[in-house]
Write a protein that holds these residues in place. Structure first.
Motif: not given
Length: 154
Positions: A40-50
């Motif tokens: 969706r082209g959103l991973l670069d706006r995401a932070g840490c995996m939880v």
């Protein structure tokens, strides 16, 4: 043995997938969460995996365990199916910083729950235990993986 601090954690907003079954197999579901955000082209706006763990694996059989594989996302970012928005309240937490392969997390949990909490007269509060993955196994040697285990306290 492991460094533990008491911290006030801020609330979190996650894009997450439900994971049913053994907590040790959540990595695959985390990978799916990342893949959906990337598509969706959103991973670069995401932070840490939880990892969000709702059940006690000592008390419940592996087949009945429920958790969420999530990624911190900013307010206002659209979260559409199959992802679900998961809002976690913050608050007072014991935070154990573990460095090493994921296979060693069980020892860190044993230390935190059987030694550190009783020795420090702390009690786990209602709410999930979190694992915050500070780096990723895809690009980090296993002996350098950093995971924060966060236990809510009363």
């Amino acid at each position: 043995m492991y460094p533990v601090q008491i911290r006030d954690k801020a609330p979190r907003r996650l894009a997450a997938l439900l994971h049913a079954g053994s907590f040790e197999e959540i990595g695959c579901t985390l990978g799916q969460t990342c893949q959906i955000l990337e598509e969706r082209g959103l991973l670069d706006r995401a932070g840490c995996m939880v990892g969000v763990y709702w059940d006690n694996p000592v008390l419940a059989p592996a087949g009945t365990l429920h958790s969420h594989a999530g990624i911190d996302v900013p307010a206002g970012m659209d979260i559409a199916a199959p992802l679900q928005e998961l809002r976690l309240s913050g608050g007072r937490h014991a935070v154990l910083r573990y460095t090493g392969p994921y296979s060693g997390l069980a020892g860190a949990y044993r230390y935190l729950f059987t030694r550190w909490l009783p020795e420090n007269r702390e009690t786990q509060a209602e709410g999930p235990v979190l694992e915050i993955y500070r780096n990723a196994s895809m690009d980090t040697p296993s002996d350098q993986l950093v995971t924060d285990i966060c236990v809510p306290l009363t």
